[in-house]
Design a protein around this motif. Structure first.
Motif, PDB file in Angstrom:
ATOM      1  N   GLY A   1      -4.787  14.978  -1.473  1.00  0.00           N
ATOM      2  CA  GLY A   1      -5.420  13.698  -1.781  1.00  0.00           C
ATOM      3  C   GLY A   1      -4.923  13.086  -3.073  1.00  0.00           C
TER       4      GLY A   1
ATOM      5  N   ALA B   1      -1.615   8.861  -2.564  1.00  0.00           N
ATOM      6  CA  ALA B   1      -2.041   7.920  -1.530  1.00  0.00           C
ATOM      7  C   ALA B   1      -0.861   7.583  -0.635  1.00  0.00           C
ATOM      8  CB  ALA B   1      -2.584   6.646  -2.188  1.00  0.00           C
TER       9      ALA B   1
ATOM     10  N   SER C   1       0.823  -1.210   0.000  1.00  0.00           N
ATOM     11  CA  SER C   1       0.000   0.000   0.000  1.00  0.00           C
ATOM     12  C   SER C   1       0.859   1.264   0.000  1.00  0.00           C
ATOM     13  CB  SER C   1      -0.941   0.015   1.215  1.00  0.00           C
ATOM     14  OG  SER C   1      -0.215   0.168   2.427  1.00  0.00           O
TER      15      SER C   1
END
Length: 224
Positions: free
Chosen positions: A145, A148, A113
Protein backbone atom coordinates in the motif's frame (compact mmCIF):
# COMPACT_ATOMS: atom_id res chain seq x y z
CA UNK A 1 -0.73 12.13 -65.42
CA UNK A 2 2.23 10.10 -64.37
CA UNK A 3 2.83 10.29 -60.63
CA UNK A 4 6.40 10.02 -59.30
CA UNK A 5 6.96 9.44 -55.63
CA UNK A 6 10.35 9.45 -53.95
CA UNK A 7 9.88 7.77 -50.60
CA UNK A 8 12.22 7.08 -47.73
CA UNK A 9 11.89 3.58 -46.26
CA UNK A 10 11.60 3.61 -42.49
CA UNK A 11 12.97 1.21 -39.94
CA UNK A 12 10.51 1.34 -37.02
CA UNK A 13 11.47 0.60 -33.44
CA UNK A 14 8.71 -1.66 -32.14
CA UNK A 15 8.53 -1.67 -28.35
CA UNK A 16 6.01 -2.82 -25.78
CA UNK A 17 6.71 -0.04 -23.29
CA UNK A 18 9.11 2.89 -22.91
CA UNK A 19 12.60 1.86 -24.06
CA UNK A 20 15.23 2.46 -21.40
CA UNK A 21 18.37 1.42 -23.30
CA UNK A 22 20.55 2.71 -26.12
CA UNK A 23 22.17 5.97 -27.10
CA UNK A 24 20.98 8.53 -29.61
CA UNK A 25 22.51 7.89 -32.98
CA UNK A 26 24.48 10.74 -34.54
CA UNK A 27 22.62 12.77 -37.15
CA UNK A 28 23.99 15.25 -39.66
CA UNK A 29 22.64 18.80 -39.87
CA UNK A 30 21.08 18.47 -43.30
CA UNK A 31 17.35 17.95 -43.65
CA UNK A 32 16.02 14.74 -45.16
CA UNK A 33 13.72 15.77 -47.98
CA UNK A 34 10.85 13.83 -49.47
CA UNK A 35 9.36 15.19 -52.72
CA UNK A 36 5.97 14.45 -54.20
CA UNK A 37 5.25 15.56 -57.76
CA UNK A 38 1.87 15.27 -59.45
CA UNK A 39 -0.29 17.11 -61.95
CA UNK A 40 -1.08 19.90 -59.49
CA UNK A 41 2.51 20.86 -58.80
CA UNK A 42 5.36 19.96 -56.47
CA UNK A 43 5.23 19.65 -52.71
CA UNK A 44 8.24 19.19 -50.46
CA UNK A 45 8.33 18.05 -46.87
CA UNK A 46 11.53 18.71 -44.96
CA UNK A 47 12.19 16.16 -42.24
CA UNK A 48 14.72 17.29 -39.66
CA UNK A 49 16.27 15.95 -36.46
CA UNK A 50 14.67 17.11 -33.21
CA UNK A 51 17.32 19.52 -31.89
CA UNK A 52 15.49 21.98 -29.63
CA UNK A 53 13.29 21.85 -26.53
CA UNK A 54 10.44 23.41 -28.50
CA UNK A 55 10.54 20.69 -31.15
CA UNK A 56 10.95 18.01 -28.49
CA UNK A 57 7.79 19.13 -26.68
CA UNK A 58 5.79 19.66 -29.88
CA UNK A 59 6.59 16.19 -31.22
CA UNK A 60 6.06 14.49 -27.86
CA UNK A 61 2.61 16.01 -27.47
CA UNK A 62 1.51 13.90 -30.44
CA UNK A 63 1.24 11.03 -27.92
CA UNK A 64 -1.74 12.76 -26.30
CA UNK A 65 -5.29 12.83 -27.67
CA UNK A 66 -5.56 15.88 -29.95
CA UNK A 67 -8.36 17.53 -27.96
CA UNK A 68 -6.30 17.31 -24.75
CA UNK A 69 -2.85 18.48 -25.90
CA UNK A 70 -3.19 22.11 -24.85
CA UNK A 71 -3.97 21.15 -21.24
CA UNK A 72 -1.30 18.47 -20.69
CA UNK A 73 1.48 18.77 -18.13
CA UNK A 74 4.76 18.13 -19.96
CA UNK A 75 7.84 16.73 -18.20
CA UNK A 76 11.06 14.92 -19.07
CA UNK A 77 14.68 15.41 -20.08
CA UNK A 78 15.46 18.56 -22.04
CA UNK A 79 18.17 18.86 -24.68
CA UNK A 80 20.69 19.72 -21.94
CA UNK A 81 19.99 16.42 -20.15
CA UNK A 82 18.07 17.96 -17.23
CA UNK A 83 14.78 16.52 -15.99
CA UNK A 84 12.37 19.47 -16.00
CA UNK A 85 8.73 20.46 -16.13
CA UNK A 86 8.31 22.08 -19.53
CA UNK A 87 4.70 23.07 -18.91
CA UNK A 88 2.15 22.86 -16.11
CA UNK A 89 -1.19 21.58 -17.32
CA UNK A 90 -4.76 21.62 -16.08
CA UNK A 91 -6.21 18.34 -17.33
CA UNK A 92 -5.86 14.63 -16.53
CA UNK A 93 -2.80 13.95 -18.73
CA UNK A 94 0.95 14.03 -18.19
CA UNK A 95 3.21 13.85 -21.25
CA UNK A 96 6.69 12.40 -20.80
CA UNK A 97 8.83 13.69 -23.67
CA UNK A 98 11.22 11.56 -25.68
CA UNK A 99 14.65 11.26 -24.07
CA UNK A 100 16.87 13.08 -26.60
CA UNK A 101 19.94 11.14 -25.50
CA UNK A 102 18.47 7.77 -26.47
CA UNK A 103 18.09 6.32 -29.93
CA UNK A 104 14.85 6.67 -31.84
CA UNK A 105 11.79 8.65 -30.77
CA UNK A 106 9.52 7.52 -27.96
CA UNK A 107 7.14 9.77 -26.04
CA UNK A 108 4.34 8.84 -23.67
CA UNK A 109 1.12 10.33 -22.35
CA UNK A 110 -0.45 8.88 -19.23
CA UNK A 111 -3.26 9.55 -16.78
CA UNK A 112 -2.06 11.68 -13.87
CA UNK A 113 -3.15 9.04 -11.34
CA UNK A 114 -0.24 6.91 -12.64
CA UNK A 115 2.37 9.53 -11.74
CA UNK A 116 3.40 7.96 -8.37
CA UNK A 117 4.09 4.65 -10.15
CA UNK A 118 5.94 6.35 -13.01
CA UNK A 119 7.89 8.69 -10.74
CA UNK A 120 8.99 5.82 -8.49
CA UNK A 121 10.38 4.01 -11.52
CA UNK A 122 12.35 7.09 -12.58
CA UNK A 123 13.65 7.50 -9.03
CA UNK A 124 14.85 3.91 -8.77
CA UNK A 125 16.39 4.04 -12.25
CA UNK A 126 18.31 7.18 -11.24
CA UNK A 127 19.66 5.22 -8.26
CA UNK A 128 21.12 2.70 -10.67
CA UNK A 129 18.58 -0.07 -10.08
CA UNK A 130 18.11 -2.60 -12.91
CA UNK A 131 14.77 -3.34 -14.54
CA UNK A 132 14.14 -6.51 -12.52
CA UNK A 133 15.12 -4.71 -9.29
CA UNK A 134 12.71 -1.87 -10.06
CA UNK A 135 9.90 -4.33 -10.71
CA UNK A 136 10.60 -6.19 -7.48
CA UNK A 137 10.73 -3.03 -5.36
CA UNK A 138 7.58 -1.54 -6.83
CA UNK A 139 5.75 -4.87 -6.53
CA UNK A 140 6.50 -4.99 -2.80
CA UNK A 141 5.58 -1.35 -2.30
CA UNK A 142 2.33 -1.72 -4.24
CA UNK A 143 1.29 -4.80 -2.25
CA UNK A 144 2.03 -3.03 1.04
CA UNK A 145 0.00 0.00 0.00
CA UNK A 146 3.02 2.28 0.06
CA UNK A 147 2.93 2.82 -3.71
CA UNK A 148 -0.28 4.06 -5.32
CA UNK A 149 -0.98 2.36 -8.63
CA UNK A 150 -3.45 4.86 -9.98
CA UNK A 151 -7.07 4.51 -11.03
CA UNK A 152 -7.80 1.00 -12.37
CA UNK A 153 -8.11 1.33 -16.12
CA UNK A 154 -5.82 4.37 -16.31
CA UNK A 155 -4.21 4.51 -19.72
CA UNK A 156 -0.73 5.12 -21.13
CA UNK A 157 -0.44 6.30 -24.75
CA UNK A 158 2.88 5.66 -26.54
CA UNK A 159 4.05 7.45 -29.71
CA UNK A 160 7.21 6.04 -31.27
CA UNK A 161 9.24 6.27 -34.45
CA UNK A 162 12.47 7.72 -35.87
CA UNK A 163 13.80 10.94 -34.37
CA UNK A 164 15.23 12.28 -37.64
CA UNK A 165 11.82 12.18 -39.35
CA UNK A 166 10.30 15.19 -37.57
CA UNK A 167 8.12 17.50 -39.68
CA UNK A 168 8.21 21.01 -38.10
CA UNK A 169 5.17 22.04 -40.15
CA UNK A 170 2.90 19.46 -38.48
CA UNK A 171 4.93 18.53 -35.36
CA UNK A 172 4.50 14.88 -36.34
CA UNK A 173 7.20 12.23 -36.61
CA UNK A 174 6.76 10.73 -40.07
CA UNK A 175 5.90 7.04 -39.88
CA UNK A 176 5.46 7.06 -36.08
CA UNK A 177 2.97 4.66 -34.51
CA UNK A 178 0.75 4.59 -31.43
CA UNK A 179 0.39 1.91 -28.81
CA UNK A 180 -1.95 1.89 -25.79
CA UNK A 181 -1.54 0.37 -22.34
CA UNK A 182 -4.48 0.07 -19.94
CA UNK A 183 -3.30 -0.59 -16.37
CA UNK A 184 -5.28 -3.11 -14.31
CA UNK A 185 -3.07 -4.09 -11.35
CA UNK A 186 -3.21 -7.82 -10.50
CA UNK A 187 -5.63 -8.59 -13.33
CA UNK A 188 -5.35 -11.99 -15.00
CA UNK A 189 -6.59 -13.74 -18.10
CA UNK A 190 -9.32 -15.28 -15.95
CA UNK A 191 -10.46 -11.96 -14.47
CA UNK A 192 -10.53 -10.12 -17.80
CA UNK A 193 -11.22 -12.81 -20.37
CA UNK A 194 -8.20 -11.65 -22.39
CA UNK A 195 -5.43 -13.94 -23.62
CA UNK A 196 -1.92 -13.71 -22.21
CA UNK A 197 -0.52 -13.53 -25.73
CA UNK A 198 -1.90 -11.63 -28.75
CA UNK A 199 -3.86 -13.76 -31.18
CA UNK A 200 -3.36 -11.10 -33.87
CA UNK A 201 -1.11 -8.10 -34.40
CA UNK A 202 -3.84 -5.65 -33.41
CA UNK A 203 -5.70 -7.78 -30.84
CA UNK A 204 -5.73 -6.77 -27.15
CA UNK A 205 -4.04 -9.05 -24.65
CA UNK A 206 -2.98 -8.91 -21.01
CA UNK A 207 0.68 -8.51 -20.14
CA UNK A 208 2.33 -9.21 -16.76
CA UNK A 209 -0.87 -10.85 -15.44
CA UNK A 210 -1.26 -11.21 -11.70
CA UNK A 211 1.32 -8.52 -10.88
CA UNK A 212 1.16 -4.85 -9.97
CA UNK A 213 2.17 -4.13 -13.60
CA UNK A 214 -0.70 -6.08 -15.19
CA UNK A 215 -1.99 -4.17 -18.20
CA UNK A 216 -3.93 -4.58 -21.43
CA UNK A 217 -1.81 -4.04 -24.54
CA UNK A 218 -3.43 -2.56 -27.65
CA UNK A 219 -1.39 -2.04 -30.83
CA UNK A 220 -3.41 -0.52 -33.68
CA UNK A 221 -2.63 -1.65 -37.20
CA UNK A 222 -0.14 0.59 -39.00
CA UNK A 223 -1.63 2.75 -41.73
CA UNK A 224 0.85 1.42 -44.29
Amino acid sequence: MKKIILAVVLSGALISCKNSDGNKTELDDSAITESLEDGSGKTETNYVPIDSDEALVAASLMAAPEVSRDGCTVIGYNMAGEFVTFKEGDNEFIVLVDDPKKSGFNSACYHKSLEPFMARGRELRAEGKSGPEINEIREAEAKSGKLAMGTPGATLHIYFGESDRYDPATNKVEGAHHRYVVYLPYATAASTGLPENPIGSNHPWIMNPGTHRAHIMISPLHKN
